[in-house]
Structures are given as structure tokens and as C-alpha cells.
Design a protein around this motif. Structure first.
Motif, PDB file in Angstrom:
ATOM      1  N   PRO A 101       0.828  -1.214   0.000  1.00 47.92           N
ATOM      2  CA  PRO A 101       0.000   0.000   0.000  1.00 47.92           C
ATOM      3  C   PRO A 101       0.862   1.264   0.000  1.00 47.92           C
ATOM      4  CG  PRO A 101      -0.818  -1.573   1.605  1.00 47.92           C
ATOM      5  CD  PRO A 101       0.499  -2.104   1.120  1.00 47.92           C
ATOM      6  N   ASP A 102       0.342   2.312  -0.602  1.00 49.60           N
ATOM      7  CA  ASP A 102       1.059   3.588  -0.669  1.00 49.60           C
ATOM      8  C   ASP A 102       0.667   4.446   0.527  1.00 49.60           C
ATOM      9  OD1 ASP A 102       2.342   5.918  -1.258  1.00 49.60           O
ATOM     10  OD2 ASP A 102       1.312   6.298  -3.159  1.00 49.60           O
ATOM     11  N   GLY A 103       1.437   4.310   1.598  1.00 48.46           N
ATOM     12  CA  GLY A 103       1.148   5.075   2.802  1.00 48.46           C
ATOM     13  C   GLY A 103       1.557   6.531   2.714  1.00 48.46           C
ATOM     14  N   ALA A 104       2.343   6.884   1.697  1.00 48.92           N
ATOM     15  CA  ALA A 104       2.779   8.273   1.530  1.00 48.92           C
ATOM     16  C   ALA A 104       1.879   9.050   0.584  1.00 48.92           C
ATOM     17  CB  ALA A 104       4.214   8.294   1.011  1.00 48.92           C
ATOM     18  N   ALA A 105       0.808   8.421   0.116  1.00 51.32           N
ATOM     19  CA  ALA A 105      -0.096   9.096  -0.817  1.00 51.32           C
ATOM     20  C   ALA A 105      -0.732  10.325  -0.170  1.00 51.32           C
ATOM     21  CB  ALA A 105      -1.187   8.134  -1.276  1.00 51.32           C
ATOM     22  N   ASP A 107      -3.748  11.208  -0.376  1.00 49.01           N
ATOM     23  CA  ASP A 107      -5.023  10.763   0.201  1.00 49.01           C
ATOM     24  C   ASP A 107      -4.887   9.278   0.546  1.00 49.01           C
ATOM     25  OD1 ASP A 107      -7.583   9.961   0.846  1.00 49.01           O
ATOM     26  OD2 ASP A 107      -8.551  11.015  -0.818  1.00 49.01           O
ATOM     27  N   PRO A 108      -4.493   8.956   1.772  1.00 46.31           N
ATOM     28  CA  PRO A 108      -4.287   7.547   2.112  1.00 46.31           C
ATOM     29  C   PRO A 108      -5.564   6.724   2.074  1.00 46.31           C
ATOM     30  CG  PRO A 108      -4.055   8.940   4.052  1.00 46.31           C
ATOM     31  CD  PRO A 108      -4.133   9.857   2.875  1.00 46.31           C
ATOM     32  N   HIS A 109      -6.711   7.365   2.293  1.00 47.09           N
ATOM     33  CA  HIS A 109      -7.977   6.635   2.222  1.00 47.09           C
ATOM     34  C   HIS A 109      -8.252   6.166   0.791  1.00 47.09           C
ATOM     35  CE1 HIS A 109      -9.101   7.614   6.376  1.00 47.09           C
ATOM     36  NE2 HIS A 109      -8.588   8.812   6.134  1.00 47.09           N
ATOM     37  N   ALA A 110      -7.989   7.037  -0.172  1.00 45.74           N
ATOM     38  CA  ALA A 110      -8.147   6.646  -1.576  1.00 45.74           C
ATOM     39  C   ALA A 110      -7.118   5.588  -1.942  1.00 45.74           C
ATOM     40  CB  ALA A 110      -8.004   7.871  -2.476  1.00 45.74           C
ATOM     41  N   SER A 111      -5.912   5.720  -1.401  1.00 44.52           N
ATOM     42  CA  SER A 111      -4.868   4.735  -1.660  1.00 44.52           C
ATOM     43  C   SER A 111      -5.289   3.361  -1.147  1.00 44.52           C
ATOM     44  CB  SER A 111      -3.566   5.173  -0.980  1.00 44.52           C
ATOM     45  OG  SER A 111      -2.550   4.212  -1.139  1.00 44.52           O
ATOM     46  N   ALA A 112      -5.898   3.321   0.033  1.00 48.92           N
ATOM     47  CA  ALA A 112      -6.364   2.055   0.598  1.00 48.92           C
ATOM     48  C   ALA A 112      -7.435   1.422  -0.282  1.00 48.92           C
ATOM     49  CB  ALA A 112      -6.906   2.289   2.005  1.00 48.92           C
ATOM     50  N   ARG A 150     -12.449  -4.138   5.191  1.00 44.50           N
ATOM     51  CA  ARG A 150     -11.589  -4.204   4.009  1.00 44.50           C
ATOM     52  C   ARG A 150     -10.420  -3.238   4.181  1.00 44.50           C
ATOM     53  NH1 ARG A 150     -12.491  -8.750   0.854  1.00 44.50           N
ATOM     54  NH2 ARG A 150     -14.646  -9.380   1.287  1.00 44.50           N
ATOM     55  N   THR A 151      -9.562  -3.167   3.187  1.00 40.32           N
ATOM     56  CA  THR A 151      -8.362  -2.336   3.287  1.00 40.32           C
ATOM     57  C   THR A 151      -8.751  -0.900   3.587  1.00 40.32           C
ATOM     58  OG1 THR A 151      -7.292  -3.807   1.709  1.00 40.32           O
ATOM     59  CG2 THR A 151      -6.237  -1.691   2.123  1.00 40.32           C
ATOM     60  N   ARG A 152      -8.118  -0.322   4.609  1.00 49.19           N
ATOM     61  CA  ARG A 152      -8.534   0.984   5.096  1.00 49.19           C
ATOM     62  C   ARG A 152      -7.416   1.605   5.930  1.00 49.19           C
ATOM     63  NH1 ARG A 152      -9.403  -2.860   8.471  1.00 49.19           N
ATOM     64  NH2 ARG A 152      -9.910  -2.600  10.670  1.00 49.19           N
ATOM     65  N   VAL A 153      -7.593   2.862   6.295  1.00 50.30           N
ATOM     66  CA  VAL A 153      -6.678   3.560   7.204  1.00 50.30           C
ATOM     67  C   VAL A 153      -7.150   3.328   8.634  1.00 50.30           C
ATOM     68  CG1 VAL A 153      -5.745   5.798   7.903  1.00 50.30           C
ATOM     69  CG2 VAL A 153      -6.137   5.304   5.475  1.00 50.30           C
ATOM     70  N   ALA A 179      -1.883   3.614   9.945  1.00 53.98           N
ATOM     71  CA  ALA A 179      -1.402   2.705   8.909  1.00 53.98           C
ATOM     72  C   ALA A 179      -2.527   2.389   7.945  1.00 53.98           C
ATOM     73  CB  ALA A 179      -0.878   1.417   9.528  1.00 53.98           C
ATOM     74  N   ILE A 180      -2.162   1.947   6.757  1.00 60.40           N
ATOM     75  CA  ILE A 180      -3.104   1.310   5.835  1.00 60.40           C
ATOM     76  C   ILE A 180      -2.969  -0.187   6.054  1.00 60.40           C
ATOM     77  CG2 ILE A 180      -3.657   0.817   3.427  1.00 60.40           C
ATOM     78  CD1 ILE A 180      -2.567   3.578   2.708  1.00 60.40           C
ATOM     79  N   THR A 181      -4.082  -0.859   6.246  1.00 55.63           N
ATOM     80  CA  THR A 181      -4.037  -2.303   6.459  1.00 55.63           C
ATOM     81  C   THR A 181      -5.129  -3.009   5.679  1.00 55.63           C
ATOM     82  OG1 THR A 181      -4.010  -4.050   8.139  1.00 55.63           O
ATOM     83  CG2 THR A 181      -5.559  -2.255   8.503  1.00 55.63           C
ATOM     84  N   GLN A 182      -4.806  -4.199   5.182  1.00 54.53           N
ATOM     85  CA  GLN A 182      -5.871  -5.062   4.711  1.00 54.53           C
ATOM     86  C   GLN A 182      -6.796  -5.358   5.881  1.00 54.53           C
ATOM     87  OE1 GLN A 182      -4.933  -8.595   2.451  1.00 54.53           O
ATOM     88  NE2 GLN A 182      -3.045  -7.699   1.648  1.00 54.53           N
ATOM     89  N   GLY A 183      -8.086  -5.386   5.629  1.00 57.31           N
ATOM     90  CA  GLY A 183      -9.053  -5.663   6.678  1.00 57.31           C
ATOM     91  C   GLY A 183      -9.201  -7.150   6.938  1.00 57.31           C
ATOM     92  N   LEU A 184      -9.929  -7.463   8.003  1.00 57.25           N
ATOM     93  CA  LEU A 184     -10.147  -8.868   8.335  1.00 57.25           C
ATOM     94  C   LEU A 184     -10.941  -9.576   7.244  1.00 57.25           C
ATOM     95  CD1 LEU A 184     -10.927  -8.579  12.153  1.00 57.25           C
ATOM     96  CD2 LEU A 184      -8.778  -9.241  11.070  1.00 57.25           C
ATOM     97  N   GLY A 185     -11.854  -8.860   6.609  1.00 58.24           N
ATOM     98  CA  GLY A 185     -12.603  -9.452   5.503  1.00 58.24           C
ATOM     99  C   GLY A 185     -11.708  -9.754   4.321  1.00 58.24           C
ATOM    100  N   THR A 186     -10.770  -8.857   4.044  1.00 57.77           N
ATOM    101  CA  THR A 186      -9.811  -9.066   2.956  1.00 57.77           C
ATOM    102  C   THR A 186      -8.916 -10.264   3.266  1.00 57.77           C
ATOM    103  OG1 THR A 186      -9.781  -6.657   2.651  1.00 57.77           O
ATOM    104  CG2 THR A 186      -8.099  -7.936   1.510  1.00 57.77           C
ATOM    105  N   ILE A 187      -8.373 -10.308   4.478  1.00 59.37           N
ATOM    106  CA  ILE A 187      -7.494 -11.408   4.877  1.00 59.37           C
ATOM    107  C   ILE A 187      -8.243 -12.736   4.836  1.00 59.37           C
ATOM    108  CG2 ILE A 187      -6.191 -12.367   6.814  1.00 59.37           C
ATOM    109  CD1 ILE A 187      -5.588  -9.421   7.618  1.00 59.37           C
ATOM    110  N   GLY A 188      -9.461 -12.724   5.351  1.00 60.95           N
ATOM    111  CA  GLY A 188     -10.246 -13.950   5.418  1.00 60.95           C
ATOM    112  C   GLY A 188     -10.661 -14.480   4.063  1.00 60.95           C
ATOM    113  N   ALA A 189     -10.571 -13.654   3.023  1.00 61.68           N
ATOM    114  CA  ALA A 189     -10.930 -14.092   1.673  1.00 61.68           C
ATOM    115  C   ALA A 189      -9.816 -14.889   1.003  1.00 61.68           C
ATOM    116  CB  ALA A 189     -11.298 -12.885   0.811  1.00 61.68           C
ATOM    117  N   ALA A 190      -8.621 -14.927   1.604  1.00 63.73           N
ATOM    118  CA  ALA A 190      -7.525 -15.706   1.030  1.00 63.73           C
ATOM    119  C   ALA A 190      -7.879 -17.190   1.037  1.00 63.73           C
ATOM    120  CB  ALA A 190      -6.242 -15.464   1.825  1.00 63.73           C
TER     121      ALA A 190
END
Length: 259
Positions: A101-105, A107-112, A150-153, A179-190
Motif C-alpha cells: 500500500p502507498d502510505g505516503a499518498a 489521500d491515504p484513504h483513496a490509496s487504501a 476491508r483495506t482501510r486507514v 497505517a493502511i491495512t488489509q481488513g479482516l474481511g480481505t485477509i479472510g478471503a484468502a
């Protein structure tokens, strides 16, 4: 869920690398989710040795779980830099196929949101490597994170920032607050979750995640409801599990076919 207790961190790393190798052999264009932190280090070391011995990783895509907000990619403790030196280079991956993820963007919310969408376009992660935080967090999903997130700040707790201060010269004030992180829903979809944990300081979190109630207060407890999970622990991290989980012991339950 398959849970195995091994003698030490090196043994955990070797066993975890074997799981990744098996996945790669069956799926040469593996979409691999990569984690940072101390627990996955022996896994990457063992996997790097397999690469030196001829393992072909040319088709692998790697997707990082998270990134600090406000650190440039060039900062040595940004996860861009950490992934580059611990994963991309040692595993012989094409840098163009490694995503953080681009944490230096601006708009980090849009980046997420962009990161979540880009990951979805791959068809999702096939094998997700995970560590576990002292408070049971996964990636930067702190206690209370929604199961479907899902992925979010996200803001980082004081405890998480204190734990990560060791990477910033011991200065907790140098650790970013978000931080920007993948969410639990994103992780659980693996398709397959590979959780590695080492050290006595992770023992309480491991026990809560594997044997406690499934709860938003222990984000890592999501592994209890995932259809395909491998958990590899050293003896110290397993110290609060039932006595049947001695070194060399394994338990198999609720195993599903790979997707």
C-alpha cells in the motif's frame, strides 16, 4: 485447521517454507500474501535457501498486508523497504510483481481503496502468510476491528506502537500513528491462511486466538472460522495451549479442500 508445534523458530520457518513451496509447485503463478514483523523472518530465510537451490519464483505475485501512513517508501522502516530487503530480493521476485500500500499518498484513504480494488482484480490471495500481535491483532487490525472490514486507514494503539518502537531506535514517538491495512474481511478471503508465531511473548495471544471465543476483541480468532488454516508455532508460543500440544504434536480439524 492444522496446528503444529515445533522445537524452535528455525523449525517453524522450515515447515512454513515447505507449505509455501508446495503451494507454488501446484500453482506456479501463486498470489502470495506477505507479512512483516519478526515471526515470518525464519520462513523467508528458509524460502530464500530454496530459491538459491533452484526454486522458480518467477510467476509469483506478492501482496503486503499493510504500510505505515506518512512514511516515504525510501524510509528504511517503511514496509516498502522491509518487503524489498526481506522478501523481494531474497526470494528473487520481480519488483513489478510485489505490491505494498502507498502510505505516503496525499489521500491515504483513496490509496487504501485502490489497493483493495487492485488485489481483487488478481482474483484474491492464494496463500496468506500471517503473524500475530501481542494483543491478537492481524496486520494492523486492532481489537474491535469489524470481521468484514476491508483495506482501510486505521489508528495504531499505544501498545502496538510501543512494540514496533524497536524498529525505530526504541523511540515510540518515531512510530507513525496510523497505517493502511488489509481488513479482516480481505485477509479472510484468502484461499489458505498460514499463521506463524514464535516466542513466549506471543503465547497468550496464540491461546486466545486458537482456543478462546471468536471475538472482535481477538482479531486473529478469525482463523477459527476459515476453511483452510495452517498454524505453525514454536514451543514457547504454544506454552498456553492444552498439554496435548507438545513439541512435535499436531492437531487436524475442519480441514477443507484448497480452493
Amino acid at each position: 485447521m492444522r496446528i503444529e508445534v515445533l522445537p524452535d523458530a528455525a523449525a517453524v520457518g522450515a515447515a512454513a517454507a515447505a507449505v509455501v513451496v508446495a503451494a507454488l509447485i501446484s500453482r506456479p503463478h501463486l498470489v502470495l500474501g506477505v507479512a512483516t514483523g519478526s515471526s515470518p523472518g525464519p520462513l523467508y530465510d528458509a524460502l530464500a535457501q530454496r530459491v538459491r537451490e533452484g526454486l522458480d519464483t518467477s510467476g509469483v505475485q506478492a501482496w503486503a498486508l499493510d504500510e505505515y501512513v506518512g512514511l516515504p517508501a525510501s524510509h528504511p522502516e517503511s514496509y516498502h523497504a522491509v518487503v524489498a530487503r526481506t522478501v523481494t530480493g531474497p526470494l528473487g521476485l520481480d519488483p513489478a510483481s510485489v505490491h505494498v500500500p502507498d502510505g505516503a499518498a496525499r489521500d491515504p484513504h483513496a490509496s487504501a481503496a485502490d489497493y483493495e480494488a487492485a488485489l481483487a482484480r488478481t482474483g484474491g490471495v492464494d496463500l496468506q502468510i500471517l503473524g500475530i500481535g501481542h494483543n491478537g491483532h492481524l496486520a494492523f487490525n486492532e481489537p474491535g476491528s469489524p470481521a468484514g472490514s476491508r483495506t482501510r486507514v486505521v489508528p495504531l494503539t499505544v501498545r502496538t506502537r510501543q512494540a514496533n518502537a524497536r524498529f525505530f531506535g526504541g523511540d515510540v514517538d518515531a512510530v507513525p500513528t496510523h497505517a493502511i491495512t488489509q481488513g479482516l474481511g480481505t485477509i479472510g478471503a484468502a484461499g489458505h491462511l498460514l499463521l506463524v508465531a514464535t516466542g513466549a511473548d506471543k503465547a497468550e495471544a496464540v491461546a486466545a486466538a486458537l482456543t478462546g471465543e471468536q471475538s472482535a476483541e481477538v482479531p486473529a480468532s478469525l482463523v477459527q472460522r476459515h476453511p483452510q488454516v495452517t498454524v505453525l508455532l514454536d514451543a514457547a508460543a504454544a506454552r498456553h495451549l492444552p498439554a496435548s500440544f507438545g513439541v512435535g504434536a499436531a492437531r487436524l480439524a475442519g480441514v477443507a479442500e484448497p480452493r
